[in-house]
Write a protein that holds these residues in place. Structure first.
Motif, mmCIF file in Angstrom:
data_model
loop_
_atom_site.group_PDB
_atom_site.id
_atom_site.type_symbol
_atom_site.label_atom_id
_atom_site.label_comp_id
_atom_site.label_asym_id
_atom_site.label_seq_id
_atom_site.Cartn_x
_atom_site.Cartn_y
_atom_site.Cartn_z
ATOM 1 N N LEU A 260 0.855 -1.247 0.051
ATOM 2 C CA LEU A 260 0.114 0.037 -0.081
ATOM 3 C C LEU A 260 0.891 1.373 0.069
ATOM 4 O O LEU A 260 0.647 2.191 -0.605
ATOM 5 C CB LEU A 260 -1.011 -0.008 1.084
ATOM 6 C CG LEU A 260 -1.779 -1.169 1.288
ATOM 7 C CD1 LEU A 260 -2.944 -0.902 2.666
ATOM 8 C CD2 LEU A 260 -2.871 -1.132 -0.054
ATOM 9 N N ARG A 261 1.798 1.297 0.775
ATOM 10 C CA ARG A 261 2.695 2.318 0.874
ATOM 11 C C ARG A 261 3.338 2.497 -0.510
ATOM 12 O O ARG A 261 3.642 3.910 -0.975
ATOM 13 C CB ARG A 261 3.593 2.407 2.059
ATOM 14 C CG ARG A 261 3.275 2.348 3.501
ATOM 15 C CD ARG A 261 4.433 2.690 4.475
ATOM 16 N NE ARG A 261 5.271 1.399 4.559
ATOM 17 C CZ ARG A 261 5.006 0.392 5.199
ATOM 18 N NH1 ARG A 261 3.742 0.294 6.041
ATOM 19 N NH2 ARG A 261 6.000 -0.661 5.463
ATOM 20 N N GLU B 170 1.056 4.225 -2.763
ATOM 21 C CA GLU B 170 0.431 5.534 -2.454
ATOM 22 C C GLU B 170 1.546 6.618 -2.779
ATOM 23 O O GLU B 170 1.283 7.575 -3.200
ATOM 24 C CB GLU B 170 0.133 5.617 -0.935
ATOM 25 C CG GLU B 170 -1.278 4.828 -0.850
ATOM 26 C CD GLU B 170 -1.456 4.276 0.698
ATOM 27 O OE1 GLU B 170 -2.234 3.708 1.152
ATOM 28 O OE2 GLU B 170 -0.314 4.728 1.561
ATOM 29 N N LEU C 268 -3.574 11.363 -2.693
ATOM 30 C CA LEU C 268 -4.145 10.032 -2.658
ATOM 31 C C LEU C 268 -4.365 9.876 -1.038
ATOM 32 O O LEU C 268 -3.204 9.952 -0.436
ATOM 33 C CB LEU C 268 -3.494 9.011 -3.111
ATOM 34 C CG LEU C 268 -3.735 7.516 -3.367
ATOM 35 C CD1 LEU C 268 -5.185 7.494 -4.217
ATOM 36 C CD2 LEU C 268 -2.500 6.667 -4.077
ATOM 37 N N ARG C 269 -5.539 9.799 -0.609
ATOM 38 C CA ARG C 269 -5.492 9.593 0.990
ATOM 39 C C ARG C 269 -6.399 8.316 1.338
ATOM 40 O O ARG C 269 -7.446 8.125 1.001
ATOM 41 C CB ARG C 269 -6.436 10.920 1.443
ATOM 42 C CG ARG C 269 -6.339 10.545 3.136
ATOM 43 C CD ARG C 269 -7.131 11.879 3.855
ATOM 44 N NE ARG C 269 -8.431 11.789 3.366
ATOM 45 C CZ ARG C 269 -9.406 11.329 4.340
ATOM 46 N NH1 ARG C 269 -9.139 10.688 5.476
ATOM 47 N NH2 ARG C 269 -10.628 11.480 3.922
ATOM 48 N N ARG C 270 -5.818 7.423 2.051
ATOM 49 C CA ARG C 270 -6.330 6.187 2.532
ATOM 50 C C ARG C 270 -7.419 6.321 3.532
ATOM 51 O O ARG C 270 -7.174 6.876 4.584
ATOM 52 C CB ARG C 270 -5.252 5.206 2.910
ATOM 53 C CG ARG C 270 -5.741 3.895 3.069
ATOM 54 C CD ARG C 270 -4.734 2.842 3.950
ATOM 55 N NE ARG C 270 -3.452 2.975 3.544
ATOM 56 C CZ ARG C 270 -2.382 2.397 4.111
ATOM 57 N NH1 ARG C 270 -2.691 1.562 5.206
ATOM 58 N NH2 ARG C 270 -1.061 2.564 3.755
ATOM 59 N N THR D 38 -8.980 0.320 5.103
ATOM 60 C CA THR D 38 -8.514 -0.944 4.444
ATOM 61 C C THR D 38 -9.608 -1.952 5.054
ATOM 62 O O THR D 38 -9.645 -2.365 6.211
ATOM 63 C CB THR D 38 -7.054 -1.283 5.141
ATOM 64 O OG1 THR D 38 -6.384 -0.230 4.575
ATOM 65 C CG2 THR D 38 -6.608 -2.451 4.472
ATOM 66 N N TYR E 206 -10.005 4.834 -1.003
ATOM 67 C CA TYR E 206 -9.304 6.059 -1.003
ATOM 68 C C TYR E 206 -10.080 7.406 -1.301
ATOM 69 O O TYR E 206 -11.072 7.187 -2.171
ATOM 70 C CB TYR E 206 -8.254 5.896 -2.032
ATOM 71 C CG TYR E 206 -6.823 5.078 -1.606
ATOM 72 C CD1 TYR E 206 -5.913 5.402 -0.870
ATOM 73 C CD2 TYR E 206 -6.847 3.706 -1.911
ATOM 74 C CE1 TYR E 206 -4.792 4.602 -0.587
ATOM 75 C CE2 TYR E 206 -5.966 2.893 -1.744
ATOM 76 C CZ TYR E 206 -4.802 3.492 -0.984
ATOM 77 O OH TYR E 206 -3.937 2.711 -0.448
ATOM 78 N N VAL F 60 -9.329 10.514 -3.654
ATOM 79 C CA VAL F 60 -8.549 10.869 -4.760
ATOM 80 C C VAL F 60 -8.944 12.119 -5.258
ATOM 81 O O VAL F 60 -9.986 12.432 -5.571
ATOM 82 C CB VAL F 60 -8.495 9.608 -5.885
ATOM 83 C CG1 VAL F 60 -7.562 9.857 -6.726
ATOM 84 C CG2 VAL F 60 -8.609 8.308 -5.259
#
Length: 253
Positions: A148-149, A152, A197-199, A202, A219, A221
């Protein structure tokens, strides 16, 4: 379907999640079917019709990387002990189909124990010269965070090489890294580039009808098309493939 990334190809895998294998009669009446897929980190993949009432009950294939795919000529015997326990046995002819498409008939023995609800299983296939042992564990979210990192960081940077490095085999088997990046850059002008892009969330590990573990990550976006900024909510699907989490496809809500 809208896309999070400027990649049309990233929307093409959705049928794998939603399309369970099934059969129907000539009159259109559905037939019982429960095709299960069990895969371990080595790439061994067992696909089997686990519904005893199905016309092709016990039909199975076993894919062995570097060797080919064993295809049973007749169905294996299914002994259902409970919803979580099915024993499978087979001793007879199979066709071994190589990656080049050549087929050789050999005799093989399969012994397997399957836990369908949890998509766990263990299977051993032996021939006169080889033995292959598969142990399939249910997917967990372990190892997902680094992927994920990477995703992102790569998306706002337009780093398509990094995206390709975490993409599923749906893409890496069809595109070289260079072709993948070129496709992304060519489409960026039309579908926009990601600037934020903000999570948001999950999800838990889910299992597709064909036994693939996947996780949906939500996300917020922001993307720019010709200097115009728009905001959307996107779900990004990550697939557990060959023992690792891979980027699968995206859907805009």
């Amino acid at each position: 379907m809208n896309r999070l990334t400027p990649l049309i190809v990233l929307s093409l895998s959705i049928g794998i999640v939603t399309g369970a294998a099934s059969s129907s009669s000539a009159l259109g009446a559905p037939q019982p079917s429960r095709v299960l897929v069990f895969e371990d980190g080595s790439g061994l993949r067992l696909t089997i019709q686990a519904e005893p009432a199905a016309r092709d009950a016990g039909a199975f294939t076993l894919r062995v990387p570097g060797t080919g795919t064993f295809i049973a000529v007749t169905g294996a015997t299914l002994a259902v002990e409970s919803a979580q326990s099915t024993n499978v046995s087979y001793d007879g002819p199979v066709d071994l189909v190589s990656a080049q498409g050549t087929s050789t008939r050999v005799t093989a023995r399969l012994q397997a124990h399957l836990d369908a609800p949890h998509h766990m299983g263990e299977a051993t296939l032996t021939t006169a010269t080889d033995r292959f042992h598969l142990v399939a564990h249910p997917a967990s979210r372990a190892g997902l965070d680094p992927v994920l990192r990477s995703f992102e960081a790569a998306m706002p940077a337009g780093d398509w090489s990094a995206i390709y490095a975490i993409a599923s085999s749906d893409f890496t088997s069809s595109y070289t890294a260079e072709a993948f990046a070129a496709t992304a850059r060519a489409q960026a002008g039309t579908v926009g580039t990601v600037v934020l892009l903000r999570r948001v969330q999950t999800g838990d590990v889910q299992t597709s009808p064909l036994g693939f573990g996947y996780v949906v990550v939500s996300y917020e976006v922001r993307r720019s098309v010709g200097g115009v900024i728009s905001t959307s909510s996107d779900n990004v699907y990550f697939l557990f493939e060959n023992g690792a989490w891979r980027l699968w496809f995206t859907v805009t809500q």
